[in-house]
Design a protein around this motif. Structure first.
Motif, PDB file in Angstrom:
ATOM      1  N   THR A  48       0.820  -1.134   0.067  1.00 44.28           N
ATOM      2  CA  THR A  48      -0.027  -0.062   0.054  1.00 44.28           C
ATOM      3  C   THR A  48       0.740   1.296   0.041  1.00 44.28           C
ATOM      4  O   THR A  48       0.503   2.410  -0.136  1.00 44.28           O
ATOM      5  N   GLU A  49       2.230   0.940   0.308  1.00 45.77           N
ATOM      6  CA  GLU A  49       2.914   2.361   0.340  1.00 45.77           C
ATOM      7  C   GLU A  49       3.010   2.758  -1.211  1.00 45.77           C
ATOM      8  O   GLU A  49       2.924   4.191  -0.969  1.00 45.77           O
ATOM      9  N   GLY A  50       3.274   2.474  -2.055  1.00 45.73           N
ATOM     10  CA  GLY A  50       3.222   2.792  -3.391  1.00 45.73           C
ATOM     11  C   GLY A  50       1.785   3.267  -3.981  1.00 45.73           C
ATOM     12  O   GLY A  50       1.703   3.955  -5.127  1.00 45.73           O
ATOM     13  N   LEU A  51       0.624   2.717  -3.252  1.00 48.48           N
ATOM     14  CA  LEU A  51      -0.590   3.019  -3.706  1.00 48.48           C
ATOM     15  C   LEU A  51      -1.435   3.859  -3.161  1.00 48.48           C
ATOM     16  O   LEU A  51      -2.328   4.524  -3.494  1.00 48.48           O
ATOM     17  N   SER A  52      -0.861   4.579  -1.760  1.00 45.39           N
ATOM     18  CA  SER A  52      -1.438   5.512  -1.058  1.00 45.39           C
ATOM     19  C   SER A  52      -1.214   6.926  -1.802  1.00 45.39           C
ATOM     20  O   SER A  52      -0.176   6.841  -2.685  1.00 45.39           O
ATOM     21  N   GLY A  53      -2.112   8.001  -1.532  1.00 45.47           N
ATOM     22  CA  GLY A  53      -1.564   9.121  -2.259  1.00 45.47           C
ATOM     23  C   GLY A  53      -2.503   9.332  -3.336  1.00 45.47           C
ATOM     24  O   GLY A  53      -3.334   8.532  -3.579  1.00 45.47           O
ATOM     25  N   ASP A  54      -2.544  10.308  -4.064  1.00 45.19           N
ATOM     26  CA  ASP A  54      -3.414  10.611  -5.204  1.00 45.19           C
ATOM     27  C   ASP A  54      -4.707  10.416  -4.816  1.00 45.19           C
ATOM     28  O   ASP A  54      -5.710   9.689  -5.613  1.00 45.19           O
ATOM     29  N   GLY A  55      -5.427  11.216  -3.741  1.00 40.16           N
ATOM     30  CA  GLY A  55      -6.655  10.954  -3.400  1.00 40.16           C
ATOM     31  C   GLY A  55      -6.961   9.897  -2.245  1.00 40.16           C
ATOM     32  O   GLY A  55      -8.129   9.511  -1.778  1.00 40.16           O
ATOM     33  N   VAL A  56      -5.991   9.195  -1.719  1.00 37.35           N
ATOM     34  CA  VAL A  56      -6.334   7.893  -1.051  1.00 37.35           C
ATOM     35  C   VAL A  56      -5.310   8.149   0.191  1.00 37.35           C
ATOM     36  O   VAL A  56      -3.912   8.150  -0.073  1.00 37.35           O
TER      37      VAL A  56
END
Length: 334
Positions: free
Chosen positions: A189-197
Protein backbone atom coordinates in the motif's frame (compact mmCIF):
# COMPACT_ATOMS: atom_id res chain seq x y z
CA UNK A 1 -72.62 -110.32 2.95
CA UNK A 2 -74.57 -108.53 0.30
CA UNK A 3 -75.49 -105.84 2.88
CA UNK A 4 -71.89 -105.41 3.93
CA UNK A 5 -70.76 -105.25 0.30
CA UNK A 6 -73.38 -102.60 -0.47
CA UNK A 7 -72.36 -100.60 2.60
CA UNK A 8 -68.72 -100.71 1.58
CA UNK A 9 -69.62 -99.68 -1.95
CA UNK A 10 -71.66 -96.73 -0.67
CA UNK A 11 -68.82 -95.70 1.67
CA UNK A 12 -66.31 -95.83 -1.16
CA UNK A 13 -68.57 -93.65 -3.28
CA UNK A 14 -68.96 -91.20 -0.41
CA UNK A 15 -65.22 -91.12 0.17
CA UNK A 16 -64.56 -90.57 -3.53
CA UNK A 17 -67.11 -87.78 -3.62
CA UNK A 18 -65.61 -86.19 -0.51
CA UNK A 19 -62.11 -86.49 -1.88
CA UNK A 20 -63.25 -84.98 -5.15
CA UNK A 21 -64.92 -82.10 -3.33
CA UNK A 22 -61.82 -81.48 -1.23
CA UNK A 23 -59.62 -81.56 -4.31
CA UNK A 24 -61.94 -79.21 -6.17
CA UNK A 25 -62.07 -76.84 -3.20
CA UNK A 26 -58.29 -76.97 -2.91
CA UNK A 27 -57.84 -76.25 -6.61
CA UNK A 28 -60.37 -73.43 -6.43
CA UNK A 29 -58.58 -71.97 -3.40
CA UNK A 30 -55.22 -72.18 -5.13
CA UNK A 31 -56.61 -70.58 -8.27
CA UNK A 32 -58.29 -67.75 -6.36
CA UNK A 33 -55.22 -67.14 -4.21
CA UNK A 34 -53.02 -67.08 -7.28
CA UNK A 35 -55.38 -64.66 -9.04
CA UNK A 36 -55.64 -62.41 -5.98
CA UNK A 37 -51.89 -62.32 -5.34
CA UNK A 38 -51.05 -61.84 -9.01
CA UNK A 39 -53.55 -59.01 -9.39
CA UNK A 40 -52.40 -57.18 -6.25
CA UNK A 41 -48.73 -57.80 -6.95
CA UNK A 42 -49.15 -56.54 -10.52
CA UNK A 43 -50.96 -53.47 -9.23
CA UNK A 44 -48.23 -52.91 -6.63
CA UNK A 45 -45.61 -53.05 -9.38
CA UNK A 46 -47.47 -51.40 -12.26
CA UNK A 47 -48.56 -48.22 -10.46
CA UNK A 48 -45.09 -47.12 -9.34
CA UNK A 49 -43.64 -48.23 -12.69
CA UNK A 50 -46.16 -46.06 -14.48
CA UNK A 51 -45.33 -43.12 -12.19
CA UNK A 52 -41.61 -43.68 -12.72
CA UNK A 53 -42.04 -43.96 -16.50
CA UNK A 54 -44.15 -40.80 -16.60
CA UNK A 55 -41.55 -38.93 -14.53
CA UNK A 56 -38.71 -39.97 -16.83
CA UNK A 57 -40.81 -38.96 -19.85
CA UNK A 58 -41.37 -35.50 -18.33
CA UNK A 59 -37.65 -35.08 -17.82
CA UNK A 60 -37.05 -36.20 -21.41
CA UNK A 61 -39.56 -33.62 -22.66
CA UNK A 62 -37.93 -30.84 -20.66
CA UNK A 63 -40.35 -30.60 -17.73
CA UNK A 64 -38.01 -30.32 -14.75
CA UNK A 65 -40.50 -28.65 -12.39
CA UNK A 66 -42.96 -31.52 -11.81
CA UNK A 67 -41.52 -34.18 -9.47
CA UNK A 68 -42.77 -37.75 -9.20
CA UNK A 69 -43.25 -37.26 -5.44
CA UNK A 70 -43.79 -40.97 -4.78
CA UNK A 71 -45.13 -41.40 -1.24
CA UNK A 72 -45.15 -45.15 -0.62
CA UNK A 73 -42.32 -46.46 1.55
CA UNK A 74 -41.37 -49.42 -0.64
CA UNK A 75 -38.63 -50.51 -3.01
CA UNK A 76 -39.69 -48.05 -5.72
CA UNK A 77 -39.36 -44.91 -3.58
CA UNK A 78 -35.56 -44.87 -3.90
CA UNK A 79 -35.80 -45.03 -7.71
CA UNK A 80 -38.43 -42.28 -7.88
CA UNK A 81 -36.47 -40.06 -5.48
CA UNK A 82 -33.35 -40.59 -7.60
CA UNK A 83 -35.21 -39.39 -10.72
CA UNK A 84 -36.51 -36.34 -8.82
CA UNK A 85 -32.98 -35.53 -7.63
CA UNK A 86 -31.62 -35.97 -11.15
CA UNK A 87 -34.24 -33.55 -12.49
CA UNK A 88 -33.44 -31.00 -9.77
CA UNK A 89 -29.70 -31.19 -10.49
CA UNK A 90 -30.29 -30.96 -14.23
CA UNK A 91 -32.46 -27.89 -13.71
CA UNK A 92 -29.81 -26.26 -11.51
CA UNK A 93 -27.15 -27.05 -14.11
CA UNK A 94 -29.22 -25.56 -16.93
CA UNK A 95 -29.95 -22.43 -14.88
CA UNK A 96 -26.27 -22.04 -14.07
CA UNK A 97 -25.39 -22.45 -17.74
CA UNK A 98 -27.95 -19.83 -18.74
CA UNK A 99 -26.68 -17.49 -16.04
CA UNK A 100 -23.10 -18.01 -17.19
CA UNK A 101 -24.11 -17.30 -20.77
CA UNK A 102 -25.87 -14.13 -19.68
CA UNK A 103 -22.81 -13.03 -17.70
CA UNK A 104 -20.63 -13.56 -20.76
CA UNK A 105 -22.97 -11.50 -22.89
CA UNK A 106 -23.00 -8.74 -20.27
CA UNK A 107 -19.21 -8.94 -20.10
CA UNK A 108 -18.88 -8.44 -23.85
CA UNK A 109 -21.51 -5.68 -23.89
CA UNK A 110 -19.91 -3.89 -20.95
CA UNK A 111 -16.42 -4.11 -22.39
CA UNK A 112 -17.64 -2.80 -25.75
CA UNK A 113 -19.44 0.10 -24.07
CA UNK A 114 -16.50 1.06 -21.86
CA UNK A 115 -13.99 0.90 -24.71
CA UNK A 116 -16.19 3.01 -26.95
CA UNK A 117 -15.91 6.15 -24.83
CA UNK A 118 -12.09 6.49 -24.76
CA UNK A 119 -11.89 5.46 -28.42
CA UNK A 120 -14.35 8.21 -29.30
CA UNK A 121 -12.32 10.74 -27.32
CA UNK A 122 -9.05 9.64 -28.94
CA UNK A 123 -10.60 9.92 -32.40
CA UNK A 124 -12.04 13.36 -31.67
CA UNK A 125 -8.80 14.80 -30.31
CA UNK A 126 -6.74 13.19 -33.08
CA UNK A 127 -8.99 14.66 -35.78
CA UNK A 128 -8.79 18.03 -34.02
CA UNK A 129 -5.00 17.90 -34.14
CA UNK A 130 -4.99 16.84 -37.79
CA UNK A 131 -7.42 19.61 -38.75
CA UNK A 132 -5.38 22.23 -36.93
CA UNK A 133 -8.03 23.10 -34.34
CA UNK A 134 -5.33 23.45 -31.68
CA UNK A 135 -3.49 26.58 -32.76
CA UNK A 136 -0.93 27.03 -29.96
CA UNK A 137 1.49 24.59 -28.37
CA UNK A 138 -0.37 24.59 -25.04
CA UNK A 139 -3.59 23.38 -26.69
CA UNK A 140 -1.72 20.74 -28.66
CA UNK A 141 -0.04 19.50 -25.49
CA UNK A 142 -3.39 19.40 -23.70
CA UNK A 143 -4.91 17.35 -26.53
CA UNK A 144 -1.97 14.95 -26.56
CA UNK A 145 -2.10 14.50 -22.80
CA UNK A 146 -5.80 13.71 -23.06
CA UNK A 147 -5.11 11.13 -25.77
CA UNK A 148 -2.41 9.52 -23.65
CA UNK A 149 -4.70 9.43 -20.59
CA UNK A 150 -7.48 7.77 -22.59
CA UNK A 151 -5.01 5.26 -23.98
CA UNK A 152 -3.83 4.49 -20.45
CA UNK A 153 -7.45 3.92 -19.37
CA UNK A 154 -7.96 1.49 -22.23
CA UNK A 155 -4.74 -0.35 -21.44
CA UNK A 156 -5.69 -0.68 -17.77
CA UNK A 157 -9.14 -1.92 -18.75
CA UNK A 158 -7.78 -4.53 -21.14
CA UNK A 159 -5.19 -5.68 -18.58
CA UNK A 160 -7.86 -6.14 -15.94
CA UNK A 161 -10.05 -8.01 -18.37
CA UNK A 162 -7.11 -10.27 -19.22
CA UNK A 163 -6.48 -10.91 -15.51
CA UNK A 164 -10.15 -11.64 -14.91
CA UNK A 165 -10.33 -14.02 -17.88
CA UNK A 166 -7.25 -15.95 -16.72
CA UNK A 167 -8.64 -16.28 -13.19
CA UNK A 168 -12.05 -17.25 -14.54
CA UNK A 169 -10.61 -20.26 -16.37
CA UNK A 170 -8.21 -21.09 -13.51
CA UNK A 171 -5.13 -20.43 -15.61
CA UNK A 172 -3.59 -17.88 -13.24
CA UNK A 173 -0.63 -19.45 -11.39
CA UNK A 174 -1.25 -19.20 -7.64
CA UNK A 175 1.81 -19.63 -5.44
CA UNK A 176 0.84 -19.29 -1.80
CA UNK A 177 3.52 -18.70 0.80
CA UNK A 178 3.72 -17.59 4.42
CA UNK A 179 3.66 -13.78 4.50
CA UNK A 180 3.80 -11.39 7.45
CA UNK A 181 0.47 -9.62 7.05
CA UNK A 182 1.28 -6.19 8.47
CA UNK A 183 4.61 -5.82 6.67
CA UNK A 184 3.18 -7.12 3.40
CA UNK A 185 0.20 -4.76 3.47
CA UNK A 186 2.44 -1.86 4.40
CA UNK A 187 4.73 -2.62 1.47
CA UNK A 188 1.97 -3.07 -1.12
CA UNK A 189 0.00 0.00 0.00
CA UNK A 190 3.00 2.31 0.32
CA UNK A 191 3.20 2.89 -3.39
CA UNK A 192 -0.58 2.95 -3.79
CA UNK A 193 -1.47 5.57 -1.20
CA UNK A 194 -1.64 9.20 -2.21
CA UNK A 195 -3.44 10.59 -5.25
CA UNK A 196 -6.67 10.96 -3.30
CA UNK A 197 -6.21 8.00 -0.92
CA UNK A 198 -4.78 8.05 2.62
CA UNK A 199 -4.07 4.62 4.17
CA UNK A 200 -3.90 3.73 7.88
CA UNK A 201 -2.70 0.32 9.11
CA UNK A 202 -3.01 0.78 12.87
CA UNK A 203 -5.49 -2.09 13.19
CA UNK A 204 -3.35 -4.80 11.56
CA UNK A 205 -1.71 -7.15 14.11
CA UNK A 206 1.45 -9.21 13.58
CA UNK A 207 0.01 -12.29 11.88
CA UNK A 208 1.23 -14.66 9.19
CA UNK A 209 -1.05 -15.57 6.30
CA UNK A 210 -0.83 -18.01 3.40
CA UNK A 211 -1.21 -15.90 0.27
CA UNK A 212 0.20 -15.20 -3.17
CA UNK A 213 2.20 -11.94 -2.93
CA UNK A 214 1.23 -10.77 -6.42
CA UNK A 215 -2.44 -11.56 -5.95
CA UNK A 216 -2.48 -9.86 -2.55
CA UNK A 217 -0.93 -6.78 -4.13
CA UNK A 218 -3.62 -6.77 -6.81
CA UNK A 219 -6.35 -7.14 -4.19
CA UNK A 220 -5.02 -4.22 -2.15
CA UNK A 221 -4.50 -2.06 -5.24
CA UNK A 222 -7.98 -2.70 -6.61
CA UNK A 223 -9.64 -2.02 -3.25
CA UNK A 224 -7.81 1.29 -2.81
CA UNK A 225 -8.57 2.24 -6.39
CA UNK A 226 -12.25 1.40 -5.85
CA UNK A 227 -12.39 3.63 -2.74
CA UNK A 228 -10.69 6.46 -4.62
CA UNK A 229 -13.06 6.30 -7.59
CA UNK A 230 -16.32 5.77 -5.74
CA UNK A 231 -15.65 7.35 -2.35
CA UNK A 232 -17.25 10.61 -3.35
CA UNK A 233 -14.56 12.80 -1.76
CA UNK A 234 -11.45 14.55 -2.93
CA UNK A 235 -9.34 12.59 -0.42
CA UNK A 236 -10.66 9.27 0.86
CA UNK A 237 -9.29 7.71 4.08
CA UNK A 238 -8.95 3.93 4.13
CA UNK A 239 -8.34 2.08 7.40
CA UNK A 240 -6.92 -1.44 7.32
CA UNK A 241 -7.61 -3.87 10.17
CA UNK A 242 -7.38 -7.63 10.68
CA UNK A 243 -8.23 -10.35 13.16
CA UNK A 244 -7.75 -14.12 13.37
CA UNK A 245 -10.74 -16.44 13.66
CA UNK A 246 -11.14 -20.20 13.09
CA UNK A 247 -7.98 -20.75 11.10
CA UNK A 248 -8.51 -17.69 8.89
CA UNK A 249 -7.47 -14.03 8.97
CA UNK A 250 -10.22 -11.51 8.31
CA UNK A 251 -8.81 -8.39 6.64
CA UNK A 252 -10.94 -5.25 6.38
CA UNK A 253 -10.48 -2.29 4.05
CA UNK A 254 -12.85 0.40 5.39
CA UNK A 255 -13.17 3.85 3.82
CA UNK A 256 -15.03 6.97 4.90
CA UNK A 257 -16.81 7.52 1.60
CA UNK A 258 -20.47 7.50 0.69
CA UNK A 259 -20.93 3.72 0.86
CA UNK A 260 -23.38 1.86 -1.38
CA UNK A 261 -27.13 1.11 -1.32
CA UNK A 262 -27.85 -2.09 0.60
CA UNK A 263 -29.52 -3.78 -2.38
CA UNK A 264 -26.37 -3.29 -4.47
CA UNK A 265 -23.88 -4.76 -2.00
CA UNK A 266 -24.23 -8.40 -3.22
CA UNK A 267 -23.65 -7.27 -6.83
CA UNK A 268 -20.49 -5.23 -6.26
CA UNK A 269 -18.25 -8.20 -7.09
CA UNK A 270 -20.01 -9.07 -10.35
CA UNK A 271 -18.02 -8.44 -13.51
CA UNK A 272 -18.74 -5.04 -15.10
CA UNK A 273 -21.16 -4.04 -12.34
CA UNK A 274 -21.11 -0.36 -11.49
CA UNK A 275 -23.32 1.87 -9.42
CA UNK A 276 -24.34 3.83 -12.50
CA UNK A 277 -26.64 1.26 -14.04
CA UNK A 278 -26.84 3.21 -17.29
CA UNK A 279 -23.03 3.32 -17.45
CA UNK A 280 -23.15 7.08 -17.94
CA UNK A 281 -19.84 7.68 -16.19
CA UNK A 282 -17.30 5.62 -18.17
CA UNK A 283 -14.36 7.46 -16.68
CA UNK A 284 -15.16 6.25 -13.17
CA UNK A 285 -14.03 2.70 -13.76
CA UNK A 286 -14.52 -0.49 -15.75
CA UNK A 287 -16.48 -2.46 -13.17
CA UNK A 288 -13.82 -5.19 -13.16
CA UNK A 289 -11.80 -4.15 -10.11
CA UNK A 290 -13.89 -5.86 -7.44
CA UNK A 291 -14.57 -8.84 -9.73
CA UNK A 292 -10.79 -9.39 -9.91
CA UNK A 293 -10.63 -9.01 -6.11
CA UNK A 294 -13.19 -11.79 -5.67
CA UNK A 295 -11.42 -14.13 -8.10
CA UNK A 296 -8.03 -13.46 -6.50
CA UNK A 297 -9.25 -13.99 -2.93
CA UNK A 298 -11.06 -17.21 -3.85
CA UNK A 299 -7.96 -18.45 -5.68
CA UNK A 300 -6.02 -17.98 -2.41
CA UNK A 301 -8.60 -19.98 -0.45
CA UNK A 302 -10.65 -17.12 1.04
CA UNK A 303 -13.97 -15.33 0.72
CA UNK A 304 -14.94 -11.68 0.28
CA UNK A 305 -17.97 -9.55 1.09
CA UNK A 306 -18.92 -5.87 1.37
CA UNK A 307 -20.97 -4.00 3.95
CA UNK A 308 -21.74 -0.42 4.86
CA UNK A 309 -20.11 1.06 7.95
CA UNK A 310 -22.31 2.44 10.70
CA UNK A 311 -20.58 5.82 10.62
CA UNK A 312 -20.65 5.97 6.83
CA UNK A 313 -18.42 4.49 4.17
CA UNK A 314 -17.88 1.07 2.65
CA UNK A 315 -16.02 -1.86 4.22
CA UNK A 316 -14.70 -4.72 2.10
CA UNK A 317 -13.81 -7.78 4.21
CA UNK A 318 -11.86 -10.70 2.81
CA UNK A 319 -10.35 -13.75 4.46
CA UNK A 320 -7.03 -15.54 4.01
CA UNK A 321 -5.76 -18.77 5.61
CA UNK A 322 -3.68 -18.36 8.74
CA UNK A 323 -0.04 -19.38 8.66
CA UNK A 324 0.76 -22.79 10.13
CA UNK A 325 2.37 -21.42 13.30
CA UNK A 326 -0.53 -19.07 14.08
CA UNK A 327 -3.04 -21.81 13.32
CA UNK A 328 -1.24 -24.17 15.69
CA UNK A 329 -1.17 -21.50 18.39
CA UNK A 330 -4.88 -20.84 17.89
CA UNK A 331 -5.63 -24.55 18.25
CA UNK A 332 -3.69 -24.63 21.51
CA UNK A 333 -5.63 -21.64 22.81
CA UNK A 334 -8.88 -23.45 22.12
Amino acid sequence: GEAIESLLSDSAAILCGYAGAVAAALLLTIAWTNYYLTRNLFRHISEPLEALTAGVARVRDGDLDTPIAYREADEFKAACDAVDEMAARLKASLEERQSEQQRKQELIAGMSHDLKSPLTSIRAYTEALLEGVAQDEAAKERYLRTIRAKEADMEAMVNRLFEFAKMDVSEYPVQREALPLRETLAAVTEGLSGDGVAVTLDGVPALTVLADPELLRRVAGNLLDNSRKYGGRETIHVTLSARAAEGMVEVTFADDGVGAPEERLPKLFDAFYRGDAARTAPGSGSGLGLAVVKKAVEAMGGTVRAENREGGGLAVIFTLPLGKEERHAEDLDH
